[in-house]
Design a protein around this motif. Sequence first.
Motif, PDB file in Angstrom:
ATOM      1  N   ASN A   1       0.929  -1.148   0.008  1.00  0.00           N
ATOM      2  CA  ASN A   1      -0.038   0.130   0.000  1.00  0.00           C
ATOM      3  C   ASN A   1       0.912   1.383   0.058  1.00  0.00           C
ATOM      4  OD1 ASN A   1      -2.507  -1.718   0.198  1.00  0.00           O
ATOM      5  ND2 ASN A   1      -2.331  -1.588   2.142  1.00  0.00           N
ATOM      6  N   THR A   2       2.222   1.264  -0.543  1.00  0.00           N
ATOM      7  CA  THR A   2       2.934   2.306  -0.450  1.00  0.00           C
ATOM      8  C   THR A   2       3.177   2.592  -2.047  1.00  0.00           C
ATOM      9  OG1 THR A   2       3.752   1.974   1.500  1.00  0.00           O
ATOM     10  CG2 THR A   2       5.034   3.512   0.094  1.00  0.00           C
ATOM     11  N   SER A   3       3.220   3.994  -2.666  1.00  0.00           N
ATOM     12  CA  SER A   3       3.564   4.090  -3.936  1.00  0.00           C
ATOM     13  C   SER A   3       4.287   5.374  -4.094  1.00  0.00           C
ATOM     14  CB  SER A   3       2.334   4.415  -4.794  1.00  0.00           C
ATOM     15  OG  SER A   3       1.654   3.124  -4.708  1.00  0.00           O
ATOM     16  N   LEU A   4       5.237   5.474  -4.873  1.00  0.00           N
ATOM     17  CA  LEU A   4       6.131   6.553  -5.298  1.00  0.00           C
ATOM     18  C   LEU A   4       4.954   7.164  -6.217  1.00  0.00           C
ATOM     19  CD1 LEU A   4       9.210   4.566  -5.966  1.00  0.00           C
ATOM     20  CD2 LEU A   4       9.139   6.575  -4.507  1.00  0.00           C
ATOM     21  N   LEU A   5       4.755   8.640  -6.252  1.00  0.00           N
ATOM     22  CA  LEU A   5       3.879   9.189  -7.036  1.00  0.00           C
ATOM     23  C   LEU A   5       4.719  10.059  -8.138  1.00  0.00           C
ATOM     24  CD1 LEU A   5       0.862   9.532  -7.362  1.00  0.00           C
ATOM     25  CD2 LEU A   5       0.820  11.603  -5.942  1.00  0.00           C
ATOM     26  N   ALA A   6       4.493   9.769  -9.345  1.00  0.00           N
ATOM     27  CA  ALA A   6       5.287  10.441 -10.355  1.00  0.00           C
ATOM     28  C   ALA A   6       4.316  11.120 -11.230  1.00  0.00           C
ATOM     29  CB  ALA A   6       6.190   9.472 -11.136  1.00  0.00           C
ATOM     30  N   TRP A   7       4.878  12.061 -11.980  1.00  0.00           N
ATOM     31  CA  TRP A   7       3.940  12.975 -12.856  1.00  0.00           C
ATOM     32  C   TRP A   7       4.536  12.835 -14.394  1.00  0.00           C
ATOM     33  CZ3 TRP A   7       4.836  18.156 -14.713  1.00  0.00           C
ATOM     34  CH2 TRP A   7       3.863  18.719 -15.230  1.00  0.00           C
ATOM     35  N   THR A   8       3.789  12.896 -15.296  1.00  0.00           N
ATOM     36  CA  THR A   8       4.172  13.046 -16.743  1.00  0.00           C
ATOM     37  C   THR A   8       3.130  13.657 -17.456  1.00  0.00           C
ATOM     38  OG1 THR A   8       4.984  11.582 -18.529  1.00  0.00           O
ATOM     39  CG2 THR A   8       2.813  10.754 -17.241  1.00  0.00           C
ATOM     40  N   THR A   9       3.613  14.341 -18.571  1.00  0.00           N
ATOM     41  CA  THR A   9       2.994  14.877 -19.546  1.00  0.00           C
ATOM     42  C   THR A   9       2.781  14.204 -20.914  1.00  0.00           C
ATOM     43  OG1 THR A   9       4.963  16.030 -20.293  1.00  0.00           O
ATOM     44  CG2 THR A   9       3.760  17.420 -18.727  1.00  0.00           C
ATOM     45  N   THR A  10       3.477  12.945 -20.635  1.00  0.00           N
ATOM     46  CA  THR A  10       3.547  12.068 -22.130  1.00  0.00           C
ATOM     47  C   THR A  10       3.114  10.762 -21.616  1.00  0.00           C
ATOM     48  OG1 THR A  10       5.900  11.900 -21.691  1.00  0.00           O
ATOM     49  CG2 THR A  10       5.136  13.438 -23.173  1.00  0.00           C
ATOM     50  N   PRO A  11       1.766  10.443 -21.264  1.00  0.00           N
ATOM     51  CA  PRO A  11       1.499   9.147 -20.661  1.00  0.00           C
ATOM     52  C   PRO A  11       1.929   7.961 -21.725  1.00  0.00           C
ATOM     53  CG  PRO A  11      -0.306  10.752 -20.529  1.00  0.00           C
ATOM     54  CD  PRO A  11       0.842  11.176 -21.299  1.00  0.00           C
ATOM     55  N   TRP A  12       1.718   8.359 -23.050  1.00  0.00           N
ATOM     56  CA  TRP A  12       2.310   7.331 -23.967  1.00  0.00           C
ATOM     57  C   TRP A  12       3.478   6.654 -23.747  1.00  0.00           C
ATOM     58  CZ3 TRP A  12       6.336   7.544 -27.016  1.00  0.00           C
ATOM     59  CH2 TRP A  12       6.845   8.912 -27.483  1.00  0.00           C
ATOM     60  N   THR A  13       4.467   7.433 -23.144  1.00  0.00           N
ATOM     61  CA  THR A  13       5.824   6.707 -22.686  1.00  0.00           C
ATOM     62  C   THR A  13       5.950   5.751 -21.354  1.00  0.00           C
ATOM     63  OG1 THR A  13       6.627   8.505 -21.199  1.00  0.00           O
ATOM     64  CG2 THR A  13       6.932   8.828 -23.637  1.00  0.00           C
ATOM     65  N   LEU A  14       4.582   5.679 -20.747  1.00  0.00           N
ATOM     66  CA  LEU A  14       4.894   4.893 -19.521  1.00  0.00           C
ATOM     67  C   LEU A  14       5.033   3.454 -19.746  1.00  0.00           C
ATOM     68  CD1 LEU A  14       1.795   6.454 -17.757  1.00  0.00           C
ATOM     69  CD2 LEU A  14       4.062   6.579 -16.762  1.00  0.00           C
ATOM     70  N   PRO A  15       4.592   2.782 -20.829  1.00  0.00           N
ATOM     71  CA  PRO A  15       5.018   1.450 -20.906  1.00  0.00           C
ATOM     72  C   PRO A  15       6.439   1.347 -21.088  1.00  0.00           C
ATOM     73  CG  PRO A  15       3.179   1.938 -22.398  1.00  0.00           C
ATOM     74  CD  PRO A  15       3.897   3.160 -21.877  1.00  0.00           C
ATOM     75  N   GLY A  16       7.122   2.443 -21.512  1.00  0.00           N
ATOM     76  CA  GLY A  16       8.845   2.359 -21.876  1.00  0.00           C
ATOM     77  C   GLY A  16       9.447   2.672 -20.290  1.00  0.00           C
ATOM     78  N   ASN A  17       8.753   2.914 -19.149  1.00  0.00           N
ATOM     79  CA  ASN A  17       9.268   3.326 -17.986  1.00  0.00           C
ATOM     80  C   ASN A  17      10.257   2.274 -17.543  1.00  0.00           C
ATOM     81  OD1 ASN A  17       8.971   2.849 -14.815  1.00  0.00           O
ATOM     82  ND2 ASN A  17       9.176   4.894 -15.274  1.00  0.00           N
ATOM     83  N   VAL A  18      11.549   2.697 -17.070  1.00  0.00           N
ATOM     84  CA  VAL A  18      12.493   1.813 -16.476  1.00  0.00           C
ATOM     85  C   VAL A  18      13.137   2.298 -15.195  1.00  0.00           C
ATOM     86  CG1 VAL A  18      12.942   0.496 -18.782  1.00  0.00           C
ATOM     87  CG2 VAL A  18      14.230   2.405 -18.139  1.00  0.00           C
ATOM     88  N   ALA A  19      12.952   3.259 -14.915  1.00  0.00           N
ATOM     89  CA  ALA A  19      13.247   4.037 -13.789  1.00  0.00           C
ATOM     90  C   ALA A  19      12.567   5.233 -13.299  1.00  0.00           C
ATOM     91  CB  ALA A  19      14.769   4.542 -13.933  1.00  0.00           C
ATOM     92  N   LEU A  20      12.706   5.541 -12.022  1.00  0.00           N
ATOM     93  CA  LEU A  20      12.320   6.721 -11.603  1.00  0.00           C
ATOM     94  C   LEU A  20      13.351   7.748 -11.168  1.00  0.00           C
ATOM     95  CD1 LEU A  20       9.118   5.655  -9.685  1.00  0.00           C
ATOM     96  CD2 LEU A  20       9.239   6.955 -11.732  1.00  0.00           C
ATOM     97  N   ALA A  21      13.397   8.944 -11.484  1.00  0.00           N
ATOM     98  CA  ALA A  21      14.183   9.734 -10.954  1.00  0.00           C
ATOM     99  C   ALA A  21      14.049  10.936  -9.780  1.00  0.00           C
ATOM    100  CB  ALA A  21      14.793  10.698 -12.201  1.00  0.00           C
ATOM    101  N   VAL A  22      14.791  11.089  -8.961  1.00  0.00           N
ATOM    102  CA  VAL A  22      14.612  12.004  -7.946  1.00  0.00           C
ATOM    103  C   VAL A  22      15.877  12.953  -7.760  1.00  0.00           C
ATOM    104  CG1 VAL A  22      13.255  10.423  -6.456  1.00  0.00           C
ATOM    105  CG2 VAL A  22      15.690  10.361  -6.101  1.00  0.00           C
TER     106      VAL A  22
END
Length: 172
Positions: free
Chosen positions: A11-32
């Motif tokens: 029940n814990t999630s990192l909350l990210a934001w994108t302006t390009t949802p079509w790129t989400l299948p290509g997600n390989v990392a999250l940056a902070v």
Amino acid sequence: YVEFKVKGQPNTSLLAWTTTPWTLPGNVALAVGANIDYVEIEKQDMGTGPLVRFILAKNRLKAVFGGDGYKFVREMRGKEMIGMEYEPLYEITAVKESGKKSWYVAEADFVNTEDGTGIVHTAVIYGEDDYALGQKLDLPQVPLLDAAAHFNASAPELIRGQYFKKAEKAIK
């Protein structure tokens, strides 16, 4: 906003934001940002459901969730989150077969808190900053679009063959 479920923390999630949802299948990392302050909060899912936790930049909290309805769990710097693993939104076989580490939190100097959540979704093939970070960290590079901008056979089945902008409805 996109929830990336943290491995080993129910029940814990990192909350990210994108302006390009079509790129989400290509997600390989999250940056902070290493020196950005982040918080973990607890709130009721959809206002009435079970308690869930979200991690995001401290100074984006009010912009994302308003002034109340949540409880602070902890505060941390971005550098403390580096290496944290999360569950992929989409299981991409070619990413797994690449043998390269993926689906974890990395440090990036382009992360800011001017908008979004202070956590940036990274798809190496689809952006200049993403590509540079991918090169630096040796992240998997799996193209999911063909020359006509349709999702290819490596993409999740629900969007294969679809034009990238049309597929956003299925991705969201």
